[in-house]
Motif scaffolding. Structure first.
Motif: not given
Length: 317
Positions: A205-221, A223-234
């Protein structure tokens, strides 16, 4: 057994849709027409070799996509002392800038449609690689999915686990990823919110000059309540185009990869006994068909790099 000589190259292409051309080079030393390639330098990844050799032989800067194929053949050893086994790993490589000038290795370059290129190629092995490349559309969307690097043992960390940082080994893995993922054209960076996930991709991110955007649905906590939502997010991230780099966790990546592969009929050759690998600091290069109309991204191939450090060719599907 490791090969005696390793090399890497690419099917270098340009264009859009079905109207694309591939580059062939003429090497006066051998008086042949071939795909651009060259030997791996000490300490170099095969992906870095492919990009470097393309630039040296053709003058073009390439952005790598999916892994295409490996060829293997015997070459004579120096001074006539037997034969050596040589392997060449080929990627898809899109020409994004540059121009050709004759050089010490290549005196002519031709851009040709695949049919004409197949007729001109000197070796059957190159024809096989070209056909493998043409089996899927060259225009695609790439998602770079990485598992966070090493962060030490959970039981040795007394603080909030979300704040467990990378270890020294993890920092080295992150630096290796920082060198590898630009070869695939990463242009934005997303991460599960945990510190070790963010630190793994912060250098990119530093090399690209961009911020790291957080993706809660792609964390373990997340993703697992509803994997379909995590897959849809990716899939939504893939549908946004470009080449996103996504940092996630070992409790998410295998299920996510399996679900996408099952949905789109992709056989995961990297899988062993039905287990999808996801080592710390490893990278999956996921190639999707670009969205068309109401059809969302469709997984075409999945290449697994167990390490960003110099290593054997990736497993691919």
């Amino acid at each position: 057994m490791s090969p005696d000589v390793r090399a890497a190259g690419a099917v270098l292409w340009r264009g859009a849709g079905d109207a694309f051309e591939v580059a062939l080079v003429h090497r006066p030393r051998y008086d042949d027409w071939s795909l651009p390639k060259g030997k791996v330098d000490p300490g170099e990844t095969i992906a870095a070799t492919a990009v470097r050799e393309i630039r040296e032989e053709t003058g073009f800067r390439a952005v790598l996509g999916r892994y295409v194929a490996q060829t293997a053949y015997d070459v004579p050893a120096r001074h006539g002392e037997g034969v050596l086994k040589k392997t060449v790993d080929y990627f898809s490589g899109e020409a994004v800038s540059g121009s050709f000038e004759p050089n010490d290795e290549v005196d002519e370059l031709r851009w040709l449609d695949p049919s004409a290129a197949e007729q001109l190629l000197t070796r059957d092995t190159d024809v096989r690689v070209l056909r493998e490349f043409c089996a899927l559309p060259p225009s695609s969307t790439t998602v770079l999915l990485v598992r966070h690097a090493k962060a030490g043992k959970r039981e040795d960390w007394t603080g909030d686990d979300d704040l467990r940082p990378l270890s020294d080994a993890g920092q080295r893995q992150a630096e290796a990823l920082r060198a590898l993922v630009p070869l695939f054209g990463a242009d934005r960076v997303l991460s599960a919110p945990r510190l070790r996930c963010v630190q793994t991709v912060a250098g990119v991110a530093d090399d690209l000059g961009v911020e790291v955007r957080h993706e809660h649905l792609l964390s373990e906590e997340g993703y697992w309540p509803d994997p379909v939502l995590g897959i849809a997010r990716l899939l939504a991230i893939a549908g946004d185009g470009g080449t996103p780099l996504v940092s996630s966790q070992g409790g998410v990546i295998p299920d996510l990869i399996s679900a996408l592969a099952d949905r789109d009929g992709i056989e995961l050759t990297a899988s062993r006994g039905g287990v999808v690998p996801s080592k710390k600091g490893s990278l999956w290069v996921l190639t999707f068909r670009p969205p068309s109309g109401s059809t969302g991204p469709e997984l075409m191939s999945a290449d697994y790099y167990p390490s960003a450090l110099p290593s054997p060719a990736p497993s691919h599907s």
